[in-house]
Motif scaffolding. Structure first.
Motif, PDB file in Angstrom:
ATOM      1  N   SER A 190      -9.434   3.473 -14.951  1.00  0.00           N
ATOM      2  CA  SER A 190      -9.430   2.963 -13.473  1.00  0.00           C
ATOM      3  C   SER A 190      -8.361   3.431 -12.603  1.00  0.00           C
ATOM      4  N   VAL A 191      -7.055   3.669 -13.379  1.00  0.00           N
ATOM      5  CA  VAL A 191      -5.890   4.260 -12.509  1.00  0.00           C
ATOM      6  C   VAL A 191      -5.992   5.712 -12.395  1.00  0.00           C
ATOM      7  N   LEU A 192      -6.816   6.571 -13.239  1.00  0.00           N
ATOM      8  CA  LEU A 192      -6.961   7.732 -13.208  1.00  0.00           C
ATOM      9  C   LEU A 192      -7.901   8.140 -11.943  1.00  0.00           C
ATOM     10  N   ALA A 193      -9.033   7.160 -11.951  1.00  0.00           N
ATOM     11  CA  ALA A 193     -10.293   7.572 -10.930  1.00  0.00           C
ATOM     12  C   ALA A 193      -9.780   7.101  -9.628  1.00  0.00           C
ATOM     13  N   GLY A 194      -9.059   5.722  -9.525  1.00  0.00           N
ATOM     14  CA  GLY A 194      -8.670   5.264  -8.119  1.00  0.00           C
ATOM     15  C   GLY A 194      -9.911   4.426  -7.947  1.00  0.00           C
ATOM     16  N   LEU A 195      -9.669   3.395  -7.118  1.00  0.00           N
ATOM     17  CA  LEU A 195     -10.575   2.187  -6.805  1.00  0.00           C
ATOM     18  C   LEU A 195     -11.438   2.443  -5.448  1.00  0.00           C
ATOM     19  N   ARG A 196     -11.029   3.503  -4.966  1.00  0.00           N
ATOM     20  CA  ARG A 196     -11.464   3.633  -3.440  1.00  0.00           C
ATOM     21  C   ARG A 196     -12.944   4.476  -3.654  1.00  0.00           C
ATOM     22  N   PRO A 197     -13.876   4.016  -3.001  1.00  0.00           N
ATOM     23  CA  PRO A 197     -15.216   4.589  -3.160  1.00  0.00           C
ATOM     24  C   PRO A 197     -14.950   5.854  -2.917  1.00  0.00           C
ATOM     25  N   THR A 198     -15.801   6.978  -3.681  1.00  0.00           N
ATOM     26  CA  THR A 198     -15.881   8.338  -3.493  1.00  0.00           C
ATOM     27  C   THR A 198     -17.204   8.652  -2.627  1.00  0.00           C
ATOM     28  N   GLY A 199     -17.196   9.638  -2.079  1.00  0.00           N
ATOM     29  CA  GLY A 199     -18.250  10.266  -1.390  1.00  0.00           C
ATOM     30  C   GLY A 199     -18.434   9.570  -0.153  1.00  0.00           C
TER      31      GLY A 199
ATOM     32  N   ASP B 180      12.368  -0.202  -3.845  1.00  0.00           N
ATOM     33  CA  ASP B 180      12.608   0.456  -2.326  1.00  0.00           C
ATOM     34  C   ASP B 180      11.628   0.069  -1.400  1.00  0.00           C
ATOM     35  N   GLU B 181      11.622   0.066   0.029  1.00  0.00           N
ATOM     36  CA  GLU B 181      10.993  -0.515   0.861  1.00  0.00           C
ATOM     37  C   GLU B 181       9.678  -0.171   0.930  1.00  0.00           C
ATOM     38  N   GLY B 182       9.427   1.113   0.729  1.00  0.00           N
ATOM     39  CA  GLY B 182       7.920   1.743   0.703  1.00  0.00           C
ATOM     40  C   GLY B 182       7.094   1.281  -0.589  1.00  0.00           C
ATOM     41  N   LEU B 183       7.822   0.721  -1.554  1.00  0.00           N
ATOM     42  CA  LEU B 183       7.036   0.728  -2.733  1.00  0.00           C
ATOM     43  C   LEU B 183       5.789  -0.195  -2.756  1.00  0.00           C
ATOM     44  N   ALA B 184       5.468  -0.925  -2.096  1.00  0.00           N
ATOM     45  CA  ALA B 184       4.229  -1.662  -1.931  1.00  0.00           C
ATOM     46  C   ALA B 184       3.236  -0.876  -1.486  1.00  0.00           C
ATOM     47  N   GLU B 185       3.567  -0.060  -0.377  1.00  0.00           N
ATOM     48  CA  GLU B 185       2.444   0.983   0.038  1.00  0.00           C
ATOM     49  C   GLU B 185       2.137   2.061  -0.814  1.00  0.00           C
ATOM     50  N   ARG B 186       3.086   2.505  -1.751  1.00  0.00           N
ATOM     51  CA  ARG B 186       2.738   3.507  -2.522  1.00  0.00           C
ATOM     52  C   ARG B 186       2.228   3.199  -3.628  1.00  0.00           C
ATOM     53  N   ILE B 187       2.389   1.924  -4.329  1.00  0.00           N
ATOM     54  CA  ILE B 187       1.464   1.461  -5.505  1.00  0.00           C
ATOM     55  C   ILE B 187       0.018   1.290  -4.876  1.00  0.00           C
ATOM     56  N   VAL B 188      -0.152   0.441  -3.737  1.00  0.00           N
ATOM     57  CA  VAL B 188      -1.712   0.301  -3.341  1.00  0.00           C
ATOM     58  C   VAL B 188      -2.324   1.814  -2.817  1.00  0.00           C
ATOM     59  N   ASP B 189      -1.596   2.638  -2.347  1.00  0.00           N
ATOM     60  CA  ASP B 189      -2.332   3.790  -2.203  1.00  0.00           C
ATOM     61  C   ASP B 189      -2.505   4.450  -3.192  1.00  0.00           C
ATOM     62  N   SER B 190      -1.574   4.646  -4.252  1.00  0.00           N
ATOM     63  CA  SER B 190      -1.785   5.399  -5.551  1.00  0.00           C
ATOM     64  C   SER B 190      -3.161   4.816  -6.189  1.00  0.00           C
ATOM     65  N   VAL B 191      -3.159   3.445  -6.276  1.00  0.00           N
ATOM     66  CA  VAL B 191      -4.319   2.868  -7.215  1.00  0.00           C
ATOM     67  C   VAL B 191      -5.521   3.376  -6.480  1.00  0.00           C
ATOM     68  N   LEU B 192      -5.413   3.183  -5.050  1.00  0.00           N
ATOM     69  CA  LEU B 192      -6.742   3.259  -4.366  1.00  0.00           C
ATOM     70  C   LEU B 192      -7.318   4.721  -4.468  1.00  0.00           C
ATOM     71  N   ALA B 193      -6.426   5.751  -4.288  1.00  0.00           N
ATOM     72  CA  ALA B 193      -6.711   7.161  -4.428  1.00  0.00           C
ATOM     73  C   ALA B 193      -6.770   7.634  -5.809  1.00  0.00           C
ATOM     74  N   GLY B 194      -6.087   7.025  -6.912  1.00  0.00           N
ATOM     75  CA  GLY B 194      -6.116   7.290  -8.260  1.00  0.00           C
ATOM     76  C   GLY B 194      -5.339   8.603  -8.554  1.00  0.00           C
ATOM     77  N   LEU B 195      -4.975   8.730  -9.910  1.00  0.00           N
ATOM     78  CA  LEU B 195      -3.904   9.680 -10.177  1.00  0.00           C
ATOM     79  C   LEU B 195      -4.422  11.108 -10.599  1.00  0.00           C
ATOM     80  N   ARG B 196      -5.657  11.258 -10.692  1.00  0.00           N
ATOM     81  CA  ARG B 196      -6.425  12.308 -11.246  1.00  0.00           C
ATOM     82  C   ARG B 196      -6.457  13.391 -10.104  1.00  0.00           C
ATOM     83  N   PRO B 197      -6.377  14.687 -10.467  1.00  0.00           N
ATOM     84  CA  PRO B 197      -6.475  15.724  -9.399  1.00  0.00           C
ATOM     85  C   PRO B 197      -7.840  15.788  -8.758  1.00  0.00           C
ATOM     86  N   THR B 198      -7.808  15.963  -7.777  1.00  0.00           N
ATOM     87  CA  THR B 198      -9.071  15.959  -6.893  1.00  0.00           C
ATOM     88  C   THR B 198      -9.517  17.301  -6.529  1.00  0.00           C
ATOM     89  N   GLY B 199     -11.180  17.658  -6.280  1.00  0.00           N
ATOM     90  CA  GLY B 199     -11.482  18.981  -6.347  1.00  0.00           C
ATOM     91  C   GLY B 199     -11.324  19.840  -7.576  1.00  0.00           C
TER      92      GLY B 199
END
Lengths: 199, 199
Positions: A190-199, B180-199
């Protein structure tokens, strides 16, 4: 467990001594003696050995307690080193199994609960168990950046918390949360893929 | 802290009574009295009131302690309700700020450390503070699935741990981790986007 000295004639063998010390401590904890009240003197008296016998093996009661905790924990997991994903699943599953053990053992649960209010013990456990695991996890993540499994712009320290945090929340903070067998894989993927809808 | 106002005929007014009870408890904790030793009787004696006066306001010492903790915590955050992402950042930032407060207050730190070995207090805090926050977060995540910000196949309960876990690891388990102050945003955006390289 602690360093093992050679047996000397007439004296109980070292392993047996260690076991009687450790078992004495476990028995006292089971009987509800608070860790704060377990002095080296009392531990020695219970095991029927001198204080020096304990100090030859452990530098203090913190090291002794941490040794006991590590014994229950089992050895750190072997990493296959084939992929970051696989190693992360192994590391998280080790945390999950520790959580399962902790739930089934009132004794372990009790020790961990007391640990937070015993700063020296917490520090010793942190230095001996938590920090080395953290360094291993950070190494796995760095190799993931190198082999392209992890985005190169990801903050490794934050990534560590993103993978490990969800498991620790369930094992350490929410004792009623499910710790099912597939949990480590689900978190990592889940952390690798992310939780945001794709496409 | 402030002086205690007296009502008519020398009887302290209700708010003043509450304050003197709470301040008495805080003073005793600051003086190093363990929570386990703070009986209602002792609290009443210290505040110069009868036990019944305390029981009229709190059903037991657990409720009194939780009330004190909540007072330091501040009210739960207001959610804008415009996006799941925004609300999650607000919720996580509330946790972050609680962590910052806890670090700066030896007293709070002390109370939380003791709480885990006082099951009744932990349960009361869990029921009054943690569970309601968790329900709010789960509601935010459900709305995220409805409005398309969160993948529909995501397990909401797991998603909650993925967002909240990394922040709790830093606030509750690793007292030296950066908040740090931006931590909440960084966590939320990272989990939404995922950590896997895209494309």
């Amino acid at each position: 467990m602690g360093h093992i000295a050679k047996g000397v004639r007439g004296r109980p063998r070292s392993e047996a001594v260690e076991r009687s010390i450790v078992e004495g401590v476990l028995k006292m904890i089971e009987d509800g003696v608070p860790l704060a009240d377990l002095s080296i003197e009392r531990i020695a008296r219970t095991a029927g050995v001198g204080k020096a016998t304990i100090y030859r093996r452990w530098s203090g009661k913190e090291e002794l307690f941490v040794d006991i905790l590590r014994g229950v924990d089992g050895p750190p997991p072997e990493l296959a080193g084939e992929s970051m994903r696989g190693d992360l699943v192994t590391l998280l599953d080790h945390l999950r199994r520790r959580g399962v053990n902790m739930r089934s053992s009132a004794l372990l649960h009790n020790v961990f609960a007391q640990m937070k209010s015993l700063p020296k013990l917490w520090e010793a456990y942190h230095a001996t168990v938590i920090e080395p695991q953290r360094r291993v996890t950070l190494g796995v993540l760095r190799r993931g950046v190198e082999n392209g499994e992890l985005r190169a712009d990801v903050d490794i320290v934050l990534a560590n918390d993103l993978f490990v945090g969800p498991m620790l929340v369930r094992t350490v903070l929410r004792s009623d949360a499910p710790l099912d067998e597939g949990l480590a894989e689900r978190i990592v993927d889940s952390v690798l893929a992310g939780l945001r809808p794709t496409g």
